[in-house]
Design a protein around this motif. Structure first.
Motif, PDB file in Angstrom:
ATOM      1  N   LEU A 200      -3.233   5.146  -2.650  1.00  0.00           N
ATOM      2  CA  LEU A 200      -2.338   5.657  -1.607  1.00  0.00           C
ATOM      3  C   LEU A 200      -2.775   5.184  -0.225  1.00  0.00           C
ATOM      4  CD1 LEU A 200      -1.633   9.294  -2.836  1.00  0.00           C
ATOM      5  CD2 LEU A 200      -0.034   7.361  -2.787  1.00  0.00           C
ATOM      6  N   CYS A 201      -4.097   5.143   0.035  1.00  0.00           N
ATOM      7  CA  CYS A 201      -4.583   4.661   1.329  1.00  0.00           C
ATOM      8  C   CYS A 201      -4.168   3.209   1.565  1.00  0.00           C
ATOM      9  CB  CYS A 201      -6.104   4.782   1.394  1.00  0.00           C
ATOM     10  SG  CYS A 201      -6.710   6.457   1.636  1.00  0.00           S
ATOM     11  N   ALA A 202      -4.277   2.391   0.516  1.00  0.00           N
ATOM     12  CA  ALA A 202      -3.886   0.989   0.641  1.00  0.00           C
ATOM     13  C   ALA A 202      -2.401   0.883   0.963  1.00  0.00           C
ATOM     14  CB  ALA A 202      -4.228   0.230  -0.640  1.00  0.00           C
ATOM     15  N   GLY A 203      -1.571   1.658   0.272  1.00  0.00           N
ATOM     16  CA  GLY A 203      -0.143   1.602   0.502  1.00  0.00           C
ATOM     17  C   GLY A 203       0.261   2.094   1.876  1.00  0.00           C
TER      18      GLY A 203
ATOM     19  N   THR B 130       8.171  -2.688   6.904  1.00  0.00           N
ATOM     20  CA  THR B 130       6.918  -2.492   6.163  1.00  0.00           C
ATOM     21  C   THR B 130       6.771  -1.100   5.537  1.00  0.00           C
ATOM     22  OG1 THR B 130       5.750  -1.971   8.230  1.00  0.00           O
ATOM     23  CG2 THR B 130       5.620  -4.250   7.424  1.00  0.00           C
ATOM     24  N   PRO B 131       7.376  -0.017   6.050  1.00  0.00           N
ATOM     25  CA  PRO B 131       7.247   1.262   5.338  1.00  0.00           C
ATOM     26  C   PRO B 131       7.702   1.211   3.886  1.00  0.00           C
ATOM     27  CG  PRO B 131       7.998   1.680   7.560  1.00  0.00           C
ATOM     28  CD  PRO B 131       7.994   0.189   7.378  1.00  0.00           C
ATOM     29  N   TRP B 132       8.623   0.298   3.555  1.00  0.00           N
ATOM     30  CA  TRP B 132       9.056   0.175   2.171  1.00  0.00           C
ATOM     31  C   TRP B 132       7.913  -0.280   1.260  1.00  0.00           C
ATOM     32  CZ3 TRP B 132      13.334   2.277   0.440  1.00  0.00           C
ATOM     33  CH2 TRP B 132      14.412   2.472   1.315  1.00  0.00           C
ATOM     34  N   LEU B 133       6.887  -0.874   1.829  1.00  0.00           N
ATOM     35  CA  LEU B 133       5.790  -1.396   1.015  1.00  0.00           C
ATOM     36  C   LEU B 133       4.892  -0.297   0.449  1.00  0.00           C
ATOM     37  CD1 LEU B 133       4.787  -4.505   3.173  1.00  0.00           C
ATOM     38  CD2 LEU B 133       6.292  -4.404   1.177  1.00  0.00           C
ATOM     39  N   VAL B 134       5.105   0.945   0.822  1.00  0.00           N
ATOM     40  CA  VAL B 134       4.340   2.040   0.231  1.00  0.00           C
ATOM     41  C   VAL B 134       4.852   2.388  -1.161  1.00  0.00           C
ATOM     42  CG1 VAL B 134       5.697   4.028   1.010  1.00  0.00           C
ATOM     43  CG2 VAL B 134       3.203   4.219   0.830  1.00  0.00           C
ATOM     44  N   VAL B 135       6.043   1.946  -1.505  1.00  0.00           N
ATOM     45  CA  VAL B 135       6.663   2.316  -2.785  1.00  0.00           C
ATOM     46  C   VAL B 135       5.803   1.923  -3.993  1.00  0.00           C
ATOM     47  CG1 VAL B 135       8.661   1.942  -4.284  1.00  0.00           C
ATOM     48  CG2 VAL B 135       8.985   2.349  -1.824  1.00  0.00           C
ATOM     49  N   PRO B 136       5.251   0.689  -4.070  1.00  0.00           N
ATOM     50  CA  PRO B 136       4.417   0.368  -5.231  1.00  0.00           C
ATOM     51  C   PRO B 136       3.221   1.293  -5.395  1.00  0.00           C
ATOM     52  CG  PRO B 136       5.032  -1.631  -4.077  1.00  0.00           C
ATOM     53  CD  PRO B 136       5.468  -0.488  -3.211  1.00  0.00           C
ATOM     54  N   ALA B 137       2.605   1.725  -4.292  1.00  0.00           N
ATOM     55  CA  ALA B 137       1.452   2.619  -4.386  1.00  0.00           C
ATOM     56  C   ALA B 137       1.852   3.969  -4.973  1.00  0.00           C
ATOM     57  CB  ALA B 137       0.819   2.812  -3.006  1.00  0.00           C
ATOM     58  N   VAL B 138       2.950   4.520  -4.485  1.00  0.00           N
ATOM     59  CA  VAL B 138       3.396   5.819  -4.997  1.00  0.00           C
ATOM     60  C   VAL B 138       3.760   5.716  -6.473  1.00  0.00           C
ATOM     61  CG1 VAL B 138       5.171   7.599  -4.771  1.00  0.00           C
ATOM     62  CG2 VAL B 138       4.187   6.551  -2.715  1.00  0.00           C
ATOM     63  N   ALA B 139       4.487   4.664  -6.836  1.00  0.00           N
ATOM     64  CA  ALA B 139       4.878   4.487  -8.237  1.00  0.00           C
ATOM     65  C   ALA B 139       3.656   4.288  -9.123  1.00  0.00           C
ATOM     66  CB  ALA B 139       5.829   3.304  -8.364  1.00  0.00           C
ATOM     67  N   GLY B 140       2.701   3.500  -8.649  1.00  0.00           N
ATOM     68  CA  GLY B 140       1.500   3.259  -9.436  1.00  0.00           C
ATOM     69  C   GLY B 140       0.686   4.508  -9.665  1.00  0.00           C
ATOM     70  N   VAL B 141       0.552   5.316  -8.631  1.00  0.00           N
ATOM     71  CA  VAL B 141      -0.203   6.565  -8.775  1.00  0.00           C
ATOM     72  C   VAL B 141       0.486   7.510  -9.759  1.00  0.00           C
ATOM     73  CG1 VAL B 141      -0.901   8.654  -7.550  1.00  0.00           C
ATOM     74  CG2 VAL B 141      -1.347   6.416  -6.544  1.00  0.00           C
TER      75      VAL B 141
END
Length: 413
Positions: free
Chosen positions: A94-97, A175-186
Protein backbone atom coordinates in the motif's frame (compact mmCIF):
# COMPACT_ATOMS: atom_id res chain seq x y z
CA UNK A 1 -7.12 -26.78 -1.74
CA UNK A 2 -7.20 -25.28 1.73
CA UNK A 3 -8.01 -28.61 3.32
CA UNK A 4 -5.24 -30.35 1.45
CA UNK A 5 -2.77 -27.69 2.51
CA UNK A 6 -3.59 -28.30 6.19
CA UNK A 7 -2.73 -31.99 6.12
CA UNK A 8 0.45 -33.02 7.85
CA UNK A 9 1.24 -36.03 5.67
CA UNK A 10 4.78 -35.82 4.26
CA UNK A 11 3.80 -37.57 1.04
CA UNK A 12 4.59 -36.09 -2.35
CA UNK A 13 0.99 -35.20 -3.38
CA UNK A 14 0.49 -33.08 -0.25
CA UNK A 15 3.62 -31.06 -1.02
CA UNK A 16 2.74 -30.59 -4.68
CA UNK A 17 -0.72 -29.22 -3.88
CA UNK A 18 0.58 -26.76 -1.31
CA UNK A 19 3.74 -25.38 -2.87
CA UNK A 20 2.38 -24.06 -6.16
CA UNK A 21 -0.50 -22.32 -4.40
CA UNK A 22 1.70 -20.62 -1.80
CA UNK A 23 4.42 -19.63 -4.25
CA UNK A 24 1.82 -18.35 -6.72
CA UNK A 25 0.27 -16.09 -4.08
CA UNK A 26 3.66 -14.68 -3.11
CA UNK A 27 4.57 -14.23 -6.78
CA UNK A 28 1.36 -12.23 -7.32
CA UNK A 29 2.19 -10.00 -4.37
CA UNK A 30 5.74 -9.63 -5.66
CA UNK A 31 4.35 -8.55 -9.03
CA UNK A 32 2.20 -5.94 -7.32
CA UNK A 33 4.99 -4.28 -5.37
CA UNK A 34 7.59 -4.42 -8.14
CA UNK A 35 5.08 -2.83 -10.49
CA UNK A 36 5.83 0.37 -8.58
CA UNK A 37 9.58 -0.08 -8.96
CA UNK A 38 9.05 -0.31 -12.72
CA UNK A 39 6.57 2.57 -12.70
CA UNK A 40 9.25 5.09 -11.69
CA UNK A 41 11.32 4.87 -14.91
CA UNK A 42 8.07 4.73 -16.88
CA UNK A 43 7.14 8.05 -15.24
CA UNK A 44 10.41 9.72 -16.28
CA UNK A 45 9.54 10.63 -19.93
CA UNK A 46 6.28 12.21 -18.75
CA UNK A 47 8.11 14.31 -16.14
CA UNK A 48 10.52 15.46 -18.84
CA UNK A 49 7.68 16.32 -21.23
CA UNK A 50 5.29 17.80 -18.66
CA UNK A 51 7.64 19.65 -16.33
CA UNK A 52 10.77 20.16 -18.41
CA UNK A 53 13.03 18.18 -16.08
CA UNK A 54 16.57 17.56 -17.31
CA UNK A 55 18.63 14.40 -16.95
CA UNK A 56 19.95 15.42 -13.54
CA UNK A 57 16.47 16.21 -12.22
CA UNK A 58 14.97 12.89 -13.35
CA UNK A 59 18.04 11.11 -11.96
CA UNK A 60 17.11 12.61 -8.62
CA UNK A 61 13.62 11.14 -8.94
CA UNK A 62 15.11 7.70 -9.60
CA UNK A 63 17.39 8.27 -6.61
CA UNK A 64 14.35 9.02 -4.45
CA UNK A 65 12.93 5.58 -5.28
CA UNK A 66 16.17 3.82 -4.46
CA UNK A 67 18.24 5.68 -1.87
CA UNK A 68 15.99 5.05 1.13
CA UNK A 69 15.32 1.57 -0.20
CA UNK A 70 19.04 0.82 -0.30
CA UNK A 71 19.56 2.06 3.26
CA UNK A 72 16.57 0.48 5.00
CA UNK A 73 16.36 -2.81 3.12
CA UNK A 74 19.03 -4.59 5.23
CA UNK A 75 17.39 -3.18 8.36
CA UNK A 76 14.07 -4.76 7.45
CA UNK A 77 15.95 -7.97 6.71
CA UNK A 78 17.52 -7.99 10.16
CA UNK A 79 14.11 -7.40 11.74
CA UNK A 80 12.54 -10.33 9.88
CA UNK A 81 15.41 -12.55 11.04
CA UNK A 82 14.29 -11.85 14.61
CA UNK A 83 10.52 -12.07 14.26
CA UNK A 84 7.81 -12.92 11.76
CA UNK A 85 6.08 -9.81 10.40
CA UNK A 86 3.57 -10.93 7.73
CA UNK A 87 1.56 -7.73 8.18
CA UNK A 88 4.52 -5.87 6.66
CA UNK A 89 3.79 -7.41 3.24
CA UNK A 90 0.36 -5.80 2.59
CA UNK A 91 1.33 -2.58 4.39
CA UNK A 92 4.43 -2.10 2.26
CA UNK A 93 2.47 -2.75 -0.94
CA UNK A 94 0.00 0.00 0.00
CA UNK A 95 2.87 2.41 0.76
CA UNK A 96 4.34 1.79 -2.69
CA UNK A 97 0.98 2.40 -4.35
CA UNK A 98 0.15 5.56 -2.40
CA UNK A 99 3.61 7.00 -3.11
CA UNK A 100 3.24 6.64 -6.89
CA UNK A 101 -0.34 7.91 -6.72
CA UNK A 102 0.89 11.16 -5.18
CA UNK A 103 3.91 11.58 -7.46
CA UNK A 104 2.12 13.43 -10.26
CA UNK A 105 0.07 15.79 -8.12
CA UNK A 106 1.21 19.39 -7.78
CA UNK A 107 4.27 20.90 -9.42
CA UNK A 108 6.75 20.88 -6.54
CA UNK A 109 9.90 18.89 -7.25
CA UNK A 110 10.39 18.32 -3.52
CA UNK A 111 6.91 16.84 -3.06
CA UNK A 112 7.37 14.63 -6.10
CA UNK A 113 10.70 13.44 -4.68
CA UNK A 114 9.13 12.64 -1.30
CA UNK A 115 6.20 10.79 -2.88
CA UNK A 116 8.53 8.61 -4.94
CA UNK A 117 10.68 8.06 -1.85
CA UNK A 118 7.61 6.73 -0.03
CA UNK A 119 7.06 4.28 -2.87
CA UNK A 120 10.69 3.17 -2.67
CA UNK A 121 10.43 2.61 1.08
CA UNK A 122 7.37 0.43 0.54
CA UNK A 123 9.27 -1.66 -1.97
CA UNK A 124 12.17 -1.99 0.49
CA UNK A 125 9.96 -3.15 3.34
CA UNK A 126 8.28 -5.79 1.20
CA UNK A 127 11.16 -7.94 0.01
CA UNK A 128 12.91 -9.49 3.06
CA UNK A 129 9.80 -10.94 4.74
CA UNK A 130 8.26 -11.95 1.43
CA UNK A 131 11.44 -13.73 0.30
CA UNK A 132 11.67 -15.56 3.63
CA UNK A 133 8.12 -16.85 3.21
CA UNK A 134 8.85 -17.76 -0.42
CA UNK A 135 11.79 -19.89 0.72
CA UNK A 136 9.53 -21.64 3.24
CA UNK A 137 6.73 -22.12 0.72
CA UNK A 138 9.11 -23.54 -1.89
CA UNK A 139 11.01 -25.64 0.68
CA UNK A 140 14.31 -24.09 -0.35
CA UNK A 141 13.91 -24.78 -4.07
CA UNK A 142 15.71 -22.30 -6.30
CA UNK A 143 13.27 -23.24 -9.08
CA UNK A 144 10.39 -22.15 -6.83
CA UNK A 145 12.33 -18.98 -6.00
CA UNK A 146 12.63 -18.42 -9.73
CA UNK A 147 8.85 -18.43 -10.11
CA UNK A 148 8.54 -16.08 -7.13
CA UNK A 149 11.12 -13.77 -8.70
CA UNK A 150 9.29 -13.98 -12.02
CA UNK A 151 6.31 -12.34 -10.34
CA UNK A 152 8.41 -9.29 -9.57
CA UNK A 153 9.86 -9.22 -13.06
CA UNK A 154 6.39 -9.35 -14.62
CA UNK A 155 5.33 -6.49 -12.37
CA UNK A 156 8.27 -4.51 -13.76
CA UNK A 157 7.30 -5.41 -17.31
CA UNK A 158 3.65 -4.44 -16.87
CA UNK A 159 4.45 -1.03 -15.40
CA UNK A 160 5.18 0.82 -18.67
CA UNK A 161 2.17 -0.84 -20.32
CA UNK A 162 -0.07 0.60 -17.61
CA UNK A 163 1.67 3.87 -16.77
CA UNK A 164 2.13 4.91 -20.41
CA UNK A 165 -1.53 4.77 -21.49
CA UNK A 166 -2.82 6.16 -18.16
CA UNK A 167 -0.55 9.21 -18.24
CA UNK A 168 -0.91 9.69 -22.00
CA UNK A 169 -4.67 9.92 -21.53
CA UNK A 170 -4.80 11.90 -18.31
CA UNK A 171 -1.42 13.55 -17.88
CA UNK A 172 0.50 13.61 -14.63
CA UNK A 173 -2.72 14.41 -12.81
CA UNK A 174 -3.86 10.83 -13.49
CA UNK A 175 -1.26 9.24 -11.20
CA UNK A 176 -3.85 8.59 -8.42
CA UNK A 177 -5.20 5.81 -10.65
CA UNK A 178 -1.89 4.00 -10.15
CA UNK A 179 -2.88 3.03 -6.60
CA UNK A 180 -5.40 0.53 -8.01
CA UNK A 181 -2.91 -2.35 -8.53
CA UNK A 182 -1.72 -2.05 -4.91
CA UNK A 183 -5.23 -2.20 -3.49
CA UNK A 184 -6.19 -5.11 -5.74
CA UNK A 185 -3.00 -6.98 -4.91
CA UNK A 186 -3.46 -6.59 -1.18
CA UNK A 187 -7.07 -7.75 -1.32
CA UNK A 188 -6.07 -10.83 -3.32
CA UNK A 189 -2.99 -11.88 -1.37
CA UNK A 190 -3.17 -10.64 2.23
CA UNK A 191 -5.41 -13.42 3.64
CA UNK A 192 -3.31 -16.17 2.05
CA UNK A 193 -0.04 -14.55 3.17
CA UNK A 194 -1.22 -14.47 6.79
CA UNK A 195 -2.22 -18.15 6.61
CA UNK A 196 1.15 -19.07 5.09
CA UNK A 197 2.98 -17.14 7.81
CA UNK A 198 1.10 -19.08 10.52
CA UNK A 199 2.04 -22.37 8.88
CA UNK A 200 5.69 -21.39 8.58
CA UNK A 201 5.92 -20.15 12.19
CA UNK A 202 6.03 -23.60 13.91
CA UNK A 203 8.81 -24.78 11.63
CA UNK A 204 10.71 -21.57 12.25
CA UNK A 205 10.31 -21.84 16.02
CA UNK A 206 11.44 -25.46 16.05
CA UNK A 207 14.25 -25.11 13.57
CA UNK A 208 17.64 -26.38 14.61
CA UNK A 209 20.93 -24.61 14.05
CA UNK A 210 21.94 -24.27 10.39
CA UNK A 211 23.94 -27.18 8.96
CA UNK A 212 26.62 -24.77 7.70
CA UNK A 213 28.02 -21.60 9.30
CA UNK A 214 27.49 -18.15 7.82
CA UNK A 215 30.14 -17.41 5.19
CA UNK A 216 30.41 -13.63 5.28
CA UNK A 217 33.46 -13.20 2.98
CA UNK A 218 31.77 -15.11 0.15
CA UNK A 219 28.45 -13.37 0.81
CA UNK A 220 30.14 -9.97 0.56
CA UNK A 221 31.65 -11.04 -2.75
CA UNK A 222 28.19 -12.02 -3.94
CA UNK A 223 26.88 -8.67 -2.71
CA UNK A 224 29.47 -6.86 -4.84
CA UNK A 225 28.16 -8.78 -7.87
CA UNK A 226 24.60 -7.78 -6.93
CA UNK A 227 25.67 -4.12 -6.75
CA UNK A 228 27.29 -4.29 -10.20
CA UNK A 229 24.19 -5.86 -11.69
CA UNK A 230 21.95 -3.34 -9.96
CA UNK A 231 23.88 -0.34 -11.27
CA UNK A 232 23.72 -1.75 -14.81
CA UNK A 233 20.05 -2.65 -14.79
CA UNK A 234 18.78 0.40 -12.91
CA UNK A 235 20.92 2.62 -15.13
CA UNK A 236 19.39 1.04 -18.21
CA UNK A 237 15.83 1.16 -16.88
CA UNK A 238 16.16 4.81 -15.82
CA UNK A 239 17.42 6.08 -19.18
CA UNK A 240 16.48 3.47 -21.78
CA UNK A 241 13.23 5.30 -22.58
CA UNK A 242 15.06 8.52 -23.38
CA UNK A 243 17.95 6.71 -25.10
CA UNK A 244 15.53 4.79 -27.32
CA UNK A 245 14.11 8.06 -28.59
CA UNK A 246 17.63 9.17 -29.53
CA UNK A 247 18.63 5.89 -31.23
CA UNK A 248 15.36 4.94 -32.92
CA UNK A 249 13.29 8.14 -32.99
CA UNK A 250 9.76 8.77 -31.82
CA UNK A 251 8.27 10.18 -28.64
CA UNK A 252 7.34 8.78 -25.21
CA UNK A 253 5.63 5.80 -26.85
CA UNK A 254 9.02 4.63 -28.15
CA UNK A 255 10.41 4.97 -24.65
CA UNK A 256 7.58 2.88 -23.21
CA UNK A 257 8.21 0.21 -25.86
CA UNK A 258 11.89 0.08 -24.93
CA UNK A 259 11.03 -0.26 -21.25
CA UNK A 260 8.58 -3.05 -21.98
CA UNK A 261 11.21 -4.84 -24.06
CA UNK A 262 13.71 -4.48 -21.22
CA UNK A 263 11.35 -5.84 -18.59
CA UNK A 264 9.86 -8.58 -20.78
CA UNK A 265 13.35 -9.79 -21.62
CA UNK A 266 13.99 -9.88 -17.89
CA UNK A 267 10.94 -12.11 -17.38
CA UNK A 268 12.28 -14.60 -19.91
CA UNK A 269 15.68 -14.56 -18.22
CA UNK A 270 14.16 -15.18 -14.79
CA UNK A 271 12.38 -18.34 -15.98
CA UNK A 272 15.47 -19.55 -17.81
CA UNK A 273 17.70 -18.97 -14.78
CA UNK A 274 15.98 -21.50 -12.52
CA UNK A 275 15.85 -24.14 -15.23
CA UNK A 276 19.45 -23.66 -16.31
CA UNK A 277 20.61 -23.86 -12.70
CA UNK A 278 18.74 -27.14 -12.21
CA UNK A 279 20.77 -28.62 -15.08
CA UNK A 280 24.12 -26.84 -14.86
CA UNK A 281 24.37 -25.58 -11.29
CA UNK A 282 23.75 -22.10 -9.94
CA UNK A 283 27.28 -20.72 -9.89
CA UNK A 284 28.11 -21.94 -13.39
CA UNK A 285 24.88 -20.41 -14.68
CA UNK A 286 25.62 -17.09 -12.97
CA UNK A 287 29.13 -16.94 -14.45
CA UNK A 288 27.90 -17.68 -17.98
CA UNK A 289 25.14 -15.07 -17.74
CA UNK A 290 27.50 -12.28 -16.70
CA UNK A 291 29.95 -13.22 -19.45
CA UNK A 292 27.11 -12.90 -21.97
CA UNK A 293 26.01 -9.57 -20.50
CA UNK A 294 29.17 -7.81 -21.71
CA UNK A 295 28.43 -8.00 -25.48
CA UNK A 296 24.68 -7.64 -24.87
CA UNK A 297 24.99 -4.32 -23.00
CA UNK A 298 27.61 -3.16 -25.48
CA UNK A 299 25.03 -3.70 -28.22
CA UNK A 300 22.49 -1.57 -26.35
CA UNK A 301 24.96 1.30 -26.08
CA UNK A 302 26.54 1.11 -29.53
CA UNK A 303 24.12 -0.41 -32.06
CA UNK A 304 21.68 2.04 -33.74
CA UNK A 305 18.35 1.47 -35.46
CA UNK A 306 15.73 -1.24 -34.82
CA UNK A 307 18.45 -3.75 -33.79
CA UNK A 308 18.65 -1.65 -30.62
CA UNK A 309 15.52 -3.40 -29.34
CA UNK A 310 17.06 -6.84 -29.96
CA UNK A 311 20.05 -6.00 -27.79
CA UNK A 312 17.79 -4.51 -25.12
CA UNK A 313 15.92 -7.83 -24.90
CA UNK A 314 19.17 -9.84 -24.83
CA UNK A 315 20.74 -7.64 -22.16
CA UNK A 316 17.67 -7.88 -19.97
CA UNK A 317 17.51 -11.66 -20.32
CA UNK A 318 21.12 -12.33 -19.36
CA UNK A 319 21.00 -9.81 -16.50
CA UNK A 320 17.94 -11.56 -15.08
CA UNK A 321 19.20 -15.16 -15.41
CA UNK A 322 21.22 -14.74 -12.15
CA UNK A 323 18.46 -12.82 -10.34
CA UNK A 324 16.70 -15.57 -8.37
CA UNK A 325 19.87 -17.66 -8.19
CA UNK A 326 21.64 -14.89 -6.29
CA UNK A 327 18.79 -14.92 -3.76
CA UNK A 328 19.13 -18.63 -2.95
CA UNK A 329 22.93 -18.42 -3.03
CA UNK A 330 22.83 -15.56 -0.53
CA UNK A 331 20.44 -17.49 1.71
CA UNK A 332 22.78 -20.48 1.64
CA UNK A 333 25.87 -18.40 2.34
CA UNK A 334 24.05 -16.88 5.37
CA UNK A 335 21.80 -19.79 6.50
CA UNK A 336 21.12 -18.26 9.92
CA UNK A 337 20.25 -14.82 8.49
CA UNK A 338 17.89 -15.54 5.61
CA UNK A 339 16.05 -12.21 5.98
CA UNK A 340 19.27 -10.21 5.86
CA UNK A 341 20.50 -12.19 2.86
CA UNK A 342 17.18 -11.69 1.08
CA UNK A 343 17.15 -7.97 1.82
CA UNK A 344 20.54 -7.60 0.12
CA UNK A 345 20.33 -10.03 -2.80
CA UNK A 346 16.67 -9.45 -3.68
CA UNK A 347 15.94 -5.96 -2.38
CA UNK A 348 19.19 -4.16 -3.13
CA UNK A 349 19.27 -5.81 -6.55
CA UNK A 350 16.48 -3.46 -7.63
CA UNK A 351 17.40 -0.40 -5.59
CA UNK A 352 21.06 0.31 -4.91
CA UNK A 353 21.80 1.09 -8.55
CA UNK A 354 19.62 4.17 -8.27
CA UNK A 355 22.27 5.79 -6.07
CA UNK A 356 24.46 6.12 -9.17
CA UNK A 357 21.64 7.38 -11.42
CA UNK A 358 22.34 11.11 -10.76
CA UNK A 359 25.95 10.59 -11.86
CA UNK A 360 24.80 8.90 -15.06
CA UNK A 361 22.32 11.71 -15.66
CA UNK A 362 24.90 14.44 -15.07
CA UNK A 363 27.35 12.76 -17.44
CA UNK A 364 24.54 12.36 -19.97
CA UNK A 365 23.86 16.09 -19.94
CA UNK A 366 27.51 16.95 -20.61
CA UNK A 367 28.68 14.10 -22.86
CA UNK A 368 25.47 12.48 -24.12
CA UNK A 369 23.59 9.41 -22.93
CA UNK A 370 25.70 7.04 -25.03
CA UNK A 371 28.87 8.09 -23.21
CA UNK A 372 27.06 7.99 -19.86
CA UNK A 373 25.85 4.42 -20.40
CA UNK A 374 29.16 3.08 -21.74
CA UNK A 375 30.68 2.44 -18.26
CA UNK A 376 27.89 -0.10 -17.65
CA UNK A 377 29.73 -2.44 -20.03
CA UNK A 378 32.76 -2.42 -17.73
CA UNK A 379 30.55 -3.18 -14.72
CA UNK A 380 29.21 -6.26 -16.51
CA UNK A 381 32.80 -7.41 -17.01
CA UNK A 382 33.56 -6.78 -13.33
CA UNK A 383 30.51 -8.83 -12.28
CA UNK A 384 31.71 -11.70 -14.46
CA UNK A 385 35.22 -11.50 -12.97
CA UNK A 386 33.85 -11.60 -9.42
CA UNK A 387 31.46 -14.46 -10.26
CA UNK A 388 34.43 -16.57 -11.37
CA UNK A 389 35.53 -16.76 -7.72
CA UNK A 390 32.18 -17.81 -6.24
CA UNK A 391 32.00 -21.36 -4.80
CA UNK A 392 28.91 -23.54 -4.90
CA UNK A 393 27.57 -23.70 -1.31
CA UNK A 394 28.60 -26.90 0.48
CA UNK A 395 26.29 -29.07 2.51
CA UNK A 396 23.19 -27.96 0.62
CA UNK A 397 21.62 -31.18 -0.70
CA UNK A 398 19.53 -30.86 -3.83
CA UNK A 399 21.19 -27.75 -5.22
CA UNK A 400 23.47 -29.41 -7.71
CA UNK A 401 22.80 -29.80 -11.42
CA UNK A 402 19.77 -31.83 -12.23
CA UNK A 403 17.88 -30.95 -9.06
CA UNK A 404 15.55 -28.19 -8.16
CA UNK A 405 15.05 -28.12 -4.43
CA UNK A 406 16.65 -28.53 -1.09
CA UNK A 407 15.67 -28.60 2.55
CA UNK A 408 12.68 -30.80 2.94
CA UNK A 409 11.30 -28.75 5.82
CA UNK A 410 9.86 -25.27 5.38
CA UNK A 411 11.84 -23.59 8.09
CA UNK A 412 14.27 -21.68 5.95
CA UNK A 413 14.48 -18.59 8.09
Amino acid sequence: MTTTARTTSPTGPTKSTRKPSAVAVLALGHATVDFYQGAVPALVPFLVAGRGYGYTAVSGIVLAATLLSSVVQPLFGALTDRRTMPWLIPLSSLCAGVGLALAGLGHSYALTWLAVALAGTGVAAYHPESARLARAAGRGSHVAMGWYSLGGTLGFALAPLVVGPVLTAGGLGATPWLVVPAVAGVLCTAPAVLVLARRAAPGRAGATSPAAPDDWPVFLRLSAIVVCRSVVFVGLSAFIGLYAQERVGGGPATGSAALFTLFAGGAAGTVAGGRLAARRGRVRTVRTAYAASVPAVAGVVLVPGPAFFVFVALAAAVLYVPFSLQVTLGQDFLPSRVGTASGVTLGLAVSVGGVTAPGIGALGETAGLGAALAPLIALCALAWWLARTLPEPKGMPGYGPGTGSAHGTPSGG
